[in-house]
Write a protein that holds these residues in place. Sequence first.
Motif, PDB file in Angstrom:
ATOM      1  N   MET A   1      43.330  37.069  33.203  1.00 46.12           N
ATOM      2  CA  MET A   1      42.502  38.154  33.747  1.00 46.12           C
ATOM      3  C   MET A   1      41.533  37.586  34.779  1.00 46.12           C
ATOM      4  SD  MET A   1      40.035  40.805  31.655  1.00 46.12           S
ATOM      5  CE  MET A   1      39.098  42.036  32.534  1.00 46.12           C
ATOM      6  N   MET A   2      41.404  38.262  35.929  1.00 46.89           N
ATOM      7  CA  MET A   2      40.567  37.781  37.005  1.00 46.89           C
ATOM      8  C   MET A   2      39.092  38.029  36.679  1.00 46.89           C
ATOM      9  SD  MET A   2      40.562  38.810  41.045  1.00 46.89           S
ATOM     10  CE  MET A   2      42.275  38.303  41.208  1.00 46.89           C
ATOM     11  N   ARG A   3      38.280  37.016  36.882  1.00 42.82           N
ATOM     12  CA  ARG A   3      36.849  37.143  36.619  1.00 42.82           C
ATOM     13  C   ARG A   3      36.156  37.689  37.855  1.00 42.82           C
ATOM     14  NH1 ARG A   3      34.755  31.616  34.078  1.00 42.82           N
ATOM     15  NH2 ARG A   3      32.937  32.980  33.796  1.00 42.82           N
ATOM     16  N   THR A   4      35.402  38.759  37.686  1.00 36.75           N
ATOM     17  CA  THR A   4      34.736  39.416  38.813  1.00 36.75           C
ATOM     18  C   THR A   4      33.368  38.841  39.098  1.00 36.75           C
ATOM     19  OG1 THR A   4      33.851  41.109  37.326  1.00 36.75           O
ATOM     20  CG2 THR A   4      35.974  41.547  38.404  1.00 36.75           C
ATOM     21  N   GLY A   5      32.840  37.995  38.189  1.00 32.95           N
ATOM     22  CA  GLY A   5      31.530  37.422  38.426  1.00 32.95           C
ATOM     23  C   GLY A   5      30.425  38.315  37.922  1.00 32.95           C
ATOM     24  N   ASN A   6      29.226  37.781  37.973  1.00 39.01           N
ATOM     25  CA  ASN A   6      28.050  38.508  37.496  1.00 39.01           C
ATOM     26  C   ASN A   6      27.580  39.476  38.575  1.00 39.01           C
ATOM     27  OD1 ASN A   6      25.710  39.404  36.383  1.00 39.01           O
ATOM     28  ND2 ASN A   6      24.826  37.373  36.026  1.00 39.01           N
ATOM     29  N   PRO A   7      27.578  40.795  38.307  1.00 36.18           N
ATOM     30  CA  PRO A   7      27.125  41.749  39.332  1.00 36.18           C
ATOM     31  C   PRO A   7      25.658  41.565  39.679  1.00 36.18           C
ATOM     32  CG  PRO A   7      27.556  42.854  37.244  1.00 36.18           C
ATOM     33  CD  PRO A   7      28.070  41.474  37.098  1.00 36.18           C
ATOM     34  N   ILE A   8      24.840  41.168  38.705  1.00 38.79           N
ATOM     35  CA  ILE A   8      23.422  40.947  39.003  1.00 38.79           C
ATOM     36  C   ILE A   8      23.265  39.778  39.975  1.00 38.79           C
ATOM     37  CG2 ILE A   8      21.192  40.319  37.995  1.00 38.79           C
ATOM     38  CD1 ILE A   8      22.006  41.716  35.452  1.00 38.79           C
ATOM     39  N   GLY A   9      24.066  38.735  39.784  1.00 36.31           N
ATOM     40  CA  GLY A   9      24.019  37.604  40.706  1.00 36.31           C
ATOM     41  C   GLY A   9      24.445  37.982  42.112  1.00 36.31           C
ATOM     42  N   ARG A  10      25.485  38.841  42.197  1.00 31.12           N
ATOM     43  CA  ARG A  10      25.933  39.276  43.525  1.00 31.12           C
ATOM     44  C   ARG A  10      24.858  40.095  44.215  1.00 31.12           C
ATOM     45  NH1 ARG A  10      30.732  40.659  40.809  1.00 31.12           N
ATOM     46  NH2 ARG A  10      30.309  42.867  41.177  1.00 31.12           N
ATOM     47  N   TRP A  11      24.208  41.007  43.472  1.00 30.41           N
ATOM     48  CA  TRP A  11      23.129  41.805  44.057  1.00 30.41           C
ATOM     49  C   TRP A  11      21.961  40.915  44.485  1.00 30.41           C
ATOM     50  CZ3 TRP A  11      23.089  46.566  45.827  1.00 30.41           C
ATOM     51  CH2 TRP A  11      24.057  47.469  45.370  1.00 30.41           C
ATOM     52  N   ALA A  12      21.643  39.918  43.678  1.00 37.86           N
ATOM     53  CA  ALA A  12      20.544  39.019  44.021  1.00 37.86           C
ATOM     54  C   ALA A  12      20.869  38.226  45.286  1.00 37.86           C
ATOM     55  CB  ALA A  12      20.259  38.076  42.848  1.00 37.86           C
ATOM     56  N   LEU A  13      22.120  37.754  45.392  1.00 41.48           N
ATOM     57  CA  LEU A  13      22.536  37.005  46.581  1.00 41.48           C
ATOM     58  C   LEU A  13      22.513  37.893  47.814  1.00 41.48           C
ATOM     59  CD1 LEU A  13      23.602  34.401  47.798  1.00 41.48           C
ATOM     60  CD2 LEU A  13      25.918  35.138  47.196  1.00 41.48           C
ATOM     61  N   THR A  14      22.970  39.155  47.651  1.00 44.05           N
ATOM     62  CA  THR A  14      22.931  40.087  48.782  1.00 44.05           C
ATOM     63  C   THR A  14      21.506  40.358  49.225  1.00 44.05           C
ATOM     64  OG1 THR A  14      24.966  41.154  47.995  1.00 44.05           O
ATOM     65  CG2 THR A  14      23.601  42.387  49.561  1.00 44.05           C
ATOM     66  N   ALA A  15      20.590  40.567  48.246  1.00 47.17           N
ATOM     67  CA  ALA A  15      19.188  40.826  48.572  1.00 47.17           C
ATOM     68  C   ALA A  15      18.560  39.620  49.268  1.00 47.17           C
ATOM     69  CB  ALA A  15      18.408  41.177  47.303  1.00 47.17           C
ATOM     70  N   LEU A  16      18.883  38.414  48.794  1.00 54.36           N
ATOM     71  CA  LEU A  16      18.349  37.205  49.420  1.00 54.36           C
ATOM     72  C   LEU A  16      18.874  37.051  50.843  1.00 54.36           C
ATOM     73  CD1 LEU A  16      16.750  34.568  49.188  1.00 54.36           C
ATOM     74  CD2 LEU A  16      18.817  33.492  48.247  1.00 54.36           C
ATOM     75  N   THR A  17      20.149  37.375  51.042  1.00 54.15           N
ATOM     76  CA  THR A  17      20.735  37.291  52.385  1.00 54.15           C
ATOM     77  C   THR A  17      20.040  38.240  53.348  1.00 54.15           C
ATOM     78  OG1 THR A  17      22.878  36.697  51.420  1.00 54.15           O
ATOM     79  CG2 THR A  17      22.867  37.457  53.699  1.00 54.15           C
ATOM     80  N   TRP A  18      19.816  39.488  52.895  1.00 59.59           N
ATOM     81  CA  TRP A  18      19.110  40.447  53.732  1.00 59.59           C
ATOM     82  C   TRP A  18      17.684  39.996  54.016  1.00 59.59           C
ATOM     83  CZ3 TRP A  18      20.569  44.202  56.761  1.00 59.59           C
ATOM     84  CH2 TRP A  18      21.818  44.795  56.570  1.00 59.59           C
ATOM     85  N   LEU A  19      17.022  39.411  53.035  1.00 54.14           N
ATOM     86  CA  LEU A  19      15.653  38.940  53.233  1.00 54.14           C
ATOM     87  C   LEU A  19      15.598  37.846  54.292  1.00 54.14           C
ATOM     88  CD1 LEU A  19      12.679  38.930  52.412  1.00 54.14           C
ATOM     89  CD2 LEU A  19      13.253  37.305  50.595  1.00 54.14           C
ATOM     90  N   VAL A  20      16.516  36.895  54.195  1.00 59.55           N
ATOM     91  CA  VAL A  20      16.556  35.816  55.186  1.00 59.55           C
ATOM     92  C   VAL A  20      16.869  36.377  56.576  1.00 59.55           C
ATOM     93  CG1 VAL A  20      17.790  33.719  55.887  1.00 59.55           C
ATOM     94  CG2 VAL A  20      17.168  34.066  53.485  1.00 59.55           C
TER      95      VAL A  20
END
Length: 274
Positions: free
Chosen positions: A1-20
């Motif tokens: 089964m494919m692991r989709t990763g932590n959605p909270i981590g993805r949102w945090a990375l997206t927010a950090l990217t937008w901040l930068v």
Amino acid sequence: MMRTGNPIGRWALTALTWLVAILFVFPVLWMVLTSFKQESDAYSNPPKVVFTPTLDQFAGVLERGFLPYLANSAFVTVTSTLLVLLLAVPAAYVLSISAVPGTRDALGFFLSTKMLPIVAAIIPLYVISQNLKLLDNVWALVVLYTAMNLPLAIWMMRSFFLEVPREMVEAGRIDGAKLPTLLFRVVLPVVAPGIAATALICVIFSWTEFFYAVNLTAAQAGTVPVFLVGFITSEGLYWAQLSAAAFLASLPVMIIGWAAQNHLVRGLSMGAVK
């Protein structure tokens, strides 16, 4: 089964990217906003975000003779970049695909020319320009900007030429293609994104160069960076007009960068993924 990763981590990375991204873009955005303000609004404390836009600052910049400086910058930048490409392309070809004896020595020499601080060379350059009647002449800047960007362009293009499959070159030679045909019809189409990236970097360096321009030009050959210095007076800074002038000065490079962004990304990523 494919692991989709932590959605909270993805949102945090997206927010950090937008901040930068916002942190990087904010100075440019603030410059653009200030260029549409009156001087009183530009000096207000706390800064005004809501204001009545005006084009007075742009009109003032044009009235102060911005267009001749813009024309000088455009001529010097385009001409020097074309000369750099004309000289760097065959040099990079020889130093990569058709390597000759002494290649490393040549590359070391090109790199060594960037080690001398420009302030140490300005007096000899000034004397030479004066003796050649090139003071306050755009051709002096063309020669200097070509020499300034050529070593970097050769190093960049050599890395792009090294990514060309040797099989393509050998196949062309077996088919009887001469050097001009190999260079222009076989190699250059492959490295075109890299050449575009190199040209864009040369354009940026030439357009923003200040030290040579302010020391070797005056009224006839001044470039855009020299024009911007005129807004620094003993009475203080004219923030709104300076922002308008800086916005107009940055606009051509931003348009060129936006138009060539695909080539720039492809060129800078050549060889990153095999």
